[in-house]
Design an enzyme around this catalytic site. Structure first.
Site, PDB file in Angstrom:
ATOM      1  CE  LYS A  54      -3.896  -2.342   2.142  1.00 29.10           C
ATOM      2  NZ  LYS A  54      -4.700  -2.699   3.308  1.00 29.10           N
ATOM      3  CD  GLN A  98      -3.665  -4.334   6.337  1.00 25.79           C
ATOM      4  OE1 GLN A  98      -3.735  -3.296   5.708  1.00 25.79           O
ATOM      5  NE2 GLN A  98      -4.077  -5.486   5.838  1.00 25.79           N
ATOM      6  CG  ASP A 121      -9.904   0.232   4.706  1.00 24.09           C
ATOM      7  OD1 ASP A 121      -9.632  -0.276   3.606  1.00 24.09           O
ATOM      8  OD2 ASP A 121      -9.245   0.033   5.740  1.00 24.09           O
TER       9      ASP A 121
HETATM   10  N1  GUN Z   1      -7.033  -6.523   5.891  1.00 25.13           N
HETATM   11  C1  GUN Z   1      -7.312  -7.278   4.775  1.00 25.13           C
HETATM   12  N2  GUN Z   1      -7.921  -6.526   3.830  1.00 25.13           N
HETATM   13  C2  GUN Z   1      -8.024  -5.282   4.339  1.00 25.13           C
HETATM   14  C3  GUN Z   1      -8.545  -4.059   3.819  1.00 25.13           C
HETATM   15  O1  GUN Z   1      -9.065  -3.956   2.704  1.00 25.13           O
HETATM   16  N3  GUN Z   1      -8.448  -2.980   4.657  1.00 25.13           N
HETATM   17  C4  GUN Z   1      -7.904  -3.061   5.908  1.00 25.13           C
HETATM   18  N4  GUN Z   1      -7.884  -1.957   6.645  1.00 25.13           N
HETATM   19  N5  GUN Z   1      -7.419  -4.180   6.403  1.00 25.13           N
HETATM   20  C5  GUN Z   1      -7.469  -5.280   5.624  1.00 25.13           C
END
Ligand code: GUN
Length: 302
Positions: A54, A98, A121
């Site tokens: 990311k 996350q 998100d």
């Molecule tokens: N963990 C796995 N996929 C995601 C996601 O799309 N966003 C976040 N914040 N955590 C994750």
């Protein structure tokens, strides 16, 4: 006949180029770039690799990126204070915590603490509600469903009036993508059915789908004979079914399998996404799109 492959890796490149160009233009006109912070708690290897990707992608498109890593035993109170700090930081447009979080931290409390205007998100209840209303109300569609819709549209698949069947009812994929496909507007206007573990005739429903979106997390759940000839099949499953040594790096990597039997399904479907290289790359791409949108909303140019 073999299906047209909808490759997330290729669509990602197109969209990241579009974002990069827009970021440069905003920087020139307004003197600012989007800022994204990723908060990582602990050292879960999968989470670490997602966050690294990311941050790398944010850097590539010209964002300011902050990686905030915290120890696994951080208190809930300290994490909430950290989120508050970023909520009040003018240089930050997107906050991503996350998931999953350690057991001693209440995930709902944490997600609800993020300013909905920085919730890139799309997990905050305010943004979930906005998605339900649809149209101009939507600020940040959740990234995986947004990526799925983008793939369907860019592949040129007709959605208006299409029978869409979504396998799986998670808050992150199943429920939001079903909601998005039934809204009025381009890339939607579909007739939507959600099927799940308690559905009586899974196969029968799948067989009627013009667009079949599978997000069950069960490797090979959807059999080739469940697919309507010519249908568009979107496989969201990323199941680790073993390990192998990478030819490129010589390191151990996971063997990934989707929720659909790909090799046989591609001979029946009209369009299909591979695993890996299908939906996966789209999630981070749409996170970048949401972060850019957050800045544009702030500047009044969205
Ligand atoms: N963990 C796995 N996929 C995601 C996601 O799309 N966003 C976040 N914040 N955590 C994750």
């Amino acid at each position: 006949m073999s299906a047209t492959l909808i490759k997330g890796t290729e669509i990602r490149e197109e969209i990241l180029e579009e974002i990069t160009a827009e970021v440069a233009e905003i920087k020139e006109k307004h003197g600012v770039v989007p800022g994204l912070v990723t908060i990582l708690i602990g050292e879960n290897p999968a989470s670490m690799s997602y966050v690294t990707l990311k941050i790398k992608t944010a850097h590539r498109v010209g964002f300011t990126e902050v990686q905030d890593s915290q120890p696994v035993d951080i208190s809930e109170e300290d994490l909430l204070a950290l989120i508050d700090k970023y909520n009040n930081d003018e240089s930050i447009n997107g906050i991503l915590v996350q998931l999953p979080l350690p057991k001693h931290i209440d995930e709902k409390k944490v997600l609800n603490a993020i300013d909905p205007d920085k919730d890139v998100d799309g997990f905050h209840p305010v943004n979930v509600g906005r998605l339900m209303i649809g149209g101009d109300e939507v600020k940040f569609p959740p990234c995986t469903p947004a990526g799925i819709q983008e793939m369907i549209v860019r592949a040129g698949v007709e959605t208006s009036g299409a029978e869409v069947v979504v396998v799986g009812r998670s808050n992150i994929v199943g429920k939001p993508i079903a909601n998005m496909m039934l809204q009025k507007g381009p890339g939607a206007n579909s007739t939507v059915t959600i099927v799940h573990t308690r559905t009586k005739d899974l196969e029968g429903h799948c067989k009627g789908a013009d667009i079949l979106i599978v997000a069950a997390g069960v490797p090979g759940l959807v059999k080739p004979e469940w697919i309507k000839p010519g249908a568009c099949v979107i496989d969201v499953g990323v199941n680790r079914v073993g390990e192998k040594i990478s030819e490129k790096t010589g390191k151990k990597i996971a063997i990934l399998k989707g929720d659909v039997d790909f090799d046989e399904a591609k001979e029946i479907a009209g369009y299909i996404t591979p695993v890996p290289g299908g939906v996966g790359p789209m999630t981070i791409t749409m996170l970048m799109k949401n972060t850019l949108k957050s800045l544009k909303l702030k500047l009044g140019i969205a």
